[in-house]
Scaffold this motif. Structure first.
Motif, PDB file in Angstrom:
ATOM      1  N   ASN A  50      13.618  -1.214   6.591  1.00  0.00           N
ATOM      2  CA  ASN A  50      12.853  -2.382   6.132  1.00  0.00           C
ATOM      3  C   ASN A  50      11.787  -2.029   5.103  1.00  0.00           C
ATOM      4  OD1 ASN A  50      14.249  -4.038   8.058  1.00  0.00           O
ATOM      5  ND2 ASN A  50      12.912  -3.167   9.624  1.00  0.00           N
ATOM      6  N   ASP A  51      12.043  -1.002   4.327  1.00  0.00           N
ATOM      7  CA  ASP A  51      11.092  -0.609   3.291  1.00  0.00           C
ATOM      8  C   ASP A  51      11.840  -0.485   1.971  1.00  0.00           C
ATOM      9  OD1 ASP A  51       9.125   0.354   1.683  1.00  0.00           O
ATOM     10  OD2 ASP A  51       8.716   2.165   2.863  1.00  0.00           O
ATOM     11  N   GLU A  52      11.914  -1.607   1.249  1.00  0.00           N
ATOM     12  CA  GLU A  52      12.709  -1.651   0.020  1.00  0.00           C
ATOM     13  C   GLU A  52      12.153  -0.779  -1.092  1.00  0.00           C
ATOM     14  OE1 GLU A  52      14.346  -5.612  -1.185  1.00  0.00           O
ATOM     15  OE2 GLU A  52      12.918  -6.312   0.329  1.00  0.00           O
ATOM     16  N   SER A  53      10.898  -0.416  -1.016  1.00  0.00           N
ATOM     17  CA  SER A  53      10.315   0.386  -2.091  1.00  0.00           C
ATOM     18  C   SER A  53      10.516   1.881  -1.857  1.00  0.00           C
ATOM     19  CB  SER A  53       8.821   0.084  -2.233  1.00  0.00           C
ATOM     20  OG  SER A  53       8.129   0.534  -1.088  1.00  0.00           O
ATOM     21  N   SER A  54      11.038   2.240  -0.693  1.00  0.00           N
ATOM     22  CA  SER A  54      11.273   3.651  -0.410  1.00  0.00           C
ATOM     23  C   SER A  54      12.483   4.162  -1.189  1.00  0.00           C
ATOM     24  CB  SER A  54      11.521   3.843   1.093  1.00  0.00           C
ATOM     25  OG  SER A  54      11.893   5.176   1.353  1.00  0.00           O
ATOM     26  N   HIS A  55      12.384   5.356  -1.727  1.00  0.00           N
ATOM     27  CA  HIS A  55      13.510   5.936  -2.465  1.00  0.00           C
ATOM     28  C   HIS A  55      14.737   6.069  -1.577  1.00  0.00           C
ATOM     29  CE1 HIS A  55      10.916   7.985  -5.818  1.00  0.00           C
ATOM     30  NE2 HIS A  55      10.897   6.678  -5.858  1.00  0.00           N
ATOM     31  N   SER A  56      14.535   6.185  -0.274  1.00  0.00           N
ATOM     32  CA  SER A  56      15.663   6.392   0.637  1.00  0.00           C
ATOM     33  C   SER A  56      16.359   5.088   1.006  1.00  0.00           C
ATOM     34  CB  SER A  56      15.181   7.084   1.911  1.00  0.00           C
ATOM     35  OG  SER A  56      14.206   6.285   2.573  1.00  0.00           O
ATOM     36  N   TYR A  57      15.818   3.960   0.555  1.00  0.00           N
ATOM     37  CA  TYR A  57      16.373   2.659   0.939  1.00  0.00           C
ATOM     38  C   TYR A  57      17.832   2.503   0.507  1.00  0.00           C
ATOM     39  CZ  TYR A  57      16.638  -2.392   1.605  1.00  0.00           C
ATOM     40  OH  TYR A  57      16.997  -3.658   2.022  1.00  0.00           O
ATOM     41  N   ILE A  58      18.185   3.060  -0.645  1.00  0.00           N
ATOM     42  CA  ILE A  58      19.542   2.919  -1.177  1.00  0.00           C
ATOM     43  C   ILE A  58      20.482   3.976  -0.632  1.00  0.00           C
ATOM     44  CG2 ILE A  58      18.789   1.844  -3.320  1.00  0.00           C
ATOM     45  CD1 ILE A  58      19.004   4.613  -4.642  1.00  0.00           C
ATOM     46  N   GLY A  59      19.982   4.838   0.267  1.00  0.00           N
ATOM     47  CA  GLY A  59      20.811   5.920   0.788  1.00  0.00           C
ATOM     48  C   GLY A  59      20.560   7.205   0.032  1.00  0.00           C
ATOM     49  N   LYS A  60      21.227   8.248   0.460  1.00  0.00           N
ATOM     50  CA  LYS A  60      21.013   9.566  -0.117  1.00  0.00           C
ATOM     51  C   LYS A  60      21.665   9.677  -1.490  1.00  0.00           C
ATOM     52  CE  LYS A  60      21.293  14.409   1.411  1.00  0.00           C
ATOM     53  NZ  LYS A  60      21.684  15.265   2.564  1.00  0.00           N
ATOM     54  N   THR A  61      20.892  10.114  -2.463  1.00  0.00           N
ATOM     55  CA  THR A  61      21.422  10.340  -3.814  1.00  0.00           C
ATOM     56  C   THR A  61      20.981  11.729  -4.272  1.00  0.00           C
ATOM     57  OG1 THR A  61      19.468   9.510  -4.976  1.00  0.00           O
ATOM     58  CG2 THR A  61      21.158   7.889  -4.377  1.00  0.00           C
ATOM     59  N   VAL A 167      -9.298   4.135   6.062  1.00  0.00           N
ATOM     60  CA  VAL A 167      -8.978   2.766   5.678  1.00  0.00           C
ATOM     61  C   VAL A 167      -7.460   2.638   5.590  1.00  0.00           C
ATOM     62  CG1 VAL A 167      -9.191   1.004   3.885  1.00  0.00           C
ATOM     63  CG2 VAL A 167     -11.118   2.538   4.382  1.00  0.00           C
ATOM     64  N   THR A 168      -6.904   1.585   6.203  1.00  0.00           N
ATOM     65  CA  THR A 168      -5.468   1.309   6.130  1.00  0.00           C
ATOM     66  C   THR A 168      -5.265   0.071   5.280  1.00  0.00           C
ATOM     67  OG1 THR A 168      -5.142   2.190   8.355  1.00  0.00           O
ATOM     68  CG2 THR A 168      -3.396   0.802   7.466  1.00  0.00           C
ATOM     69  N   THR A 169      -4.380   0.178   4.263  1.00  0.00           N
ATOM     70  CA  THR A 169      -4.191  -0.959   3.370  1.00  0.00           C
ATOM     71  C   THR A 169      -2.784  -0.936   2.771  1.00  0.00           C
ATOM     72  OG1 THR A 169      -5.083  -2.096   1.429  1.00  0.00           O
ATOM     73  CG2 THR A 169      -5.215   0.301   1.428  1.00  0.00           C
ATOM     74  N   THR A 170      -2.530  -1.768   1.763  1.00  0.00           N
ATOM     75  CA  THR A 170      -1.188  -1.841   1.171  1.00  0.00           C
ATOM     76  C   THR A 170      -1.033  -0.815   0.054  1.00  0.00           C
ATOM     77  OG1 THR A 170      -2.017  -3.589  -0.270  1.00  0.00           O
ATOM     78  CG2 THR A 170      -0.840  -4.265   1.722  1.00  0.00           C
ATOM     79  N   ARG A 171       0.219  -0.485  -0.249  1.00  0.00           N
ATOM     80  CA  ARG A 171       0.503   0.583  -1.202  1.00  0.00           C
ATOM     81  C   ARG A 171       0.308   0.131  -2.651  1.00  0.00           C
ATOM     82  NH1 ARG A 171       6.207   2.161   1.437  1.00  0.00           N
ATOM     83  NH2 ARG A 171       6.324  -0.113   1.297  1.00  0.00           N
ATOM     84  N   VAL A 172       0.285   1.130  -3.530  1.00  0.00           N
ATOM     85  CA  VAL A 172      -0.063   0.917  -4.929  1.00  0.00           C
ATOM     86  C   VAL A 172       1.136   1.169  -5.833  1.00  0.00           C
ATOM     87  CG1 VAL A 172      -1.532   1.768  -6.813  1.00  0.00           C
ATOM     88  CG2 VAL A 172      -2.422   1.654  -4.486  1.00  0.00           C
ATOM     89  N   GLY A 173       1.290   0.365  -6.874  1.00  0.00           N
ATOM     90  CA  GLY A 173       2.256   0.675  -7.919  1.00  0.00           C
ATOM     91  C   GLY A 173       3.700   0.349  -7.610  1.00  0.00           C
ATOM     92  N   ILE A 174       3.961  -0.440  -6.565  1.00  0.00           N
ATOM     93  CA  ILE A 174       5.327  -0.805  -6.201  1.00  0.00           C
ATOM     94  C   ILE A 174       5.525  -2.304  -6.371  1.00  0.00           C
ATOM     95  CG2 ILE A 174       5.713   1.114  -4.616  1.00  0.00           C
ATOM     96  CD1 ILE A 174       4.882  -0.746  -2.340  1.00  0.00           C
ATOM     97  N   THR A 175       6.794  -2.736  -6.406  1.00  0.00           N
ATOM     98  CA  THR A 175       7.071  -4.161  -6.609  1.00  0.00           C
ATOM     99  C   THR A 175       7.815  -4.783  -5.431  1.00  0.00           C
ATOM    100  OG1 THR A 175       9.108  -3.573  -7.772  1.00  0.00           O
ATOM    101  CG2 THR A 175       7.151  -3.918  -9.126  1.00  0.00           C
ATOM    102  N   LYS A 176       8.240  -3.930  -4.472  1.00  0.00           N
ATOM    103  CA  LYS A 176       8.951  -4.453  -3.304  1.00  0.00           C
ATOM    104  C   LYS A 176       8.223  -4.027  -2.034  1.00  0.00           C
ATOM    105  CE  LYS A 176      13.123  -3.426  -5.874  1.00  0.00           C
ATOM    106  NZ  LYS A 176      14.121  -2.344  -6.008  1.00  0.00           N
ATOM    107  N   SER A 177       8.408  -4.784  -0.973  1.00  0.00           N
ATOM    108  CA  SER A 177       7.740  -4.489   0.306  1.00  0.00           C
ATOM    109  C   SER A 177       6.250  -4.206   0.095  1.00  0.00           C
ATOM    110  CB  SER A 177       8.400  -3.275   0.981  1.00  0.00           C
ATOM    111  OG  SER A 177       9.775  -3.506   1.207  1.00  0.00           O
TER     112      SER A 177
END
Length: 195
Positions: A50-61, A167-177
DNA sequence: TTATGGATCTTCT
DNA sequence: GAAGATCCATAAA
């Protein structure tokens, strides 16, 4: 001040927990000009579900394969044609989770850092994921390095007993999740990249 | 102090 | 062929 190198068991745990606990740890880096010590002050977790911005979201490349190694391996990737980012792989083999190191605070070897990165203000040396890679001379050559056994790059604990204000917050520089609370930083530290 | 656009190139569709 | 887990210089306010 320094106690000992972090063990494999530190990395093979829940990624969000590791991301949070990496704050305050000491990053050792050996360069051809000498040793650099820095303190991790900002991280982001990248998950496998459930993390579309993760490089691993599309599977191993080819690009992200280091991310599927076991916890304690280094994952470095090229971005925007001219920059690199440093990640620490977490959890178990084939999971595909990692922690992006977004900022560090220089502790020693600042003359060496200044050799790799010419900037006017000290805080601009390492207050961003690609800035710290330049500062510590971390390149794609370091992809797949093993933090447990490498003599060029590893992490250490300190005997500092102070409780960090995280501090816990949202990530930077991404466009998904974009709404996931997966970014952590030490409150008030001047090397944190963004508030 | 914040906003904007350009640089630059590997990886994957 | 397009998209980036970014940074920097420059412009505007």
């Amino acid at each position: 001040m320094l106690v000992k190198r972090l063990e494999k068991s530190f990395y093979r745990r829940d990624t969000k927990l590791v991301a949070k606990e990496l704050l305050g740890k000491i990053l050792y880096r050996k360069t051809e000009y000498g040793e650099i010590l820095s303190k991790i002050v900002e991280t982001e977790a990248y998950l496998s579900c459930n993390d579309e911005s993760s490089h691993s979201y599309i599977g191993k490349t080819k690009r992200n394969s280091a991310m599927f190694e076991e916890g304690g391996i280094v994952y470095v990737y090229n971005i925007y044609g001219m920059y690199q980012c440093l990640n620490i792989v977490t959890s178990t083999e084939n999971k595909g989770e990692a922690v992006l190191i977004r900022a560090v605070e220089p502790i020693s070897g600042i003359e060496i850092i200044s050799n790799y990165r010419k900037v006017k203000k000290e805080k601009d040396l390492t207050n961003g994921p690609s800035k710290l890679c330049q500062a510590l001379n971390i390149t794609i050559e370091d992809n797949f390095q093993d933090l447990i056994t490498s003599s060029n790059i590893f992490l250490m604990n300190t005997n500092n007993k102070e409780i960090l204000d995280v501090v816990t917050t949202t990530r930077v520089g991404i466009t998904k999740s974009v709404d996931l609370p997966l970014r952590f930083y030490i409150k008030g530290n001047k090397f944190v990249s963004k508030r």
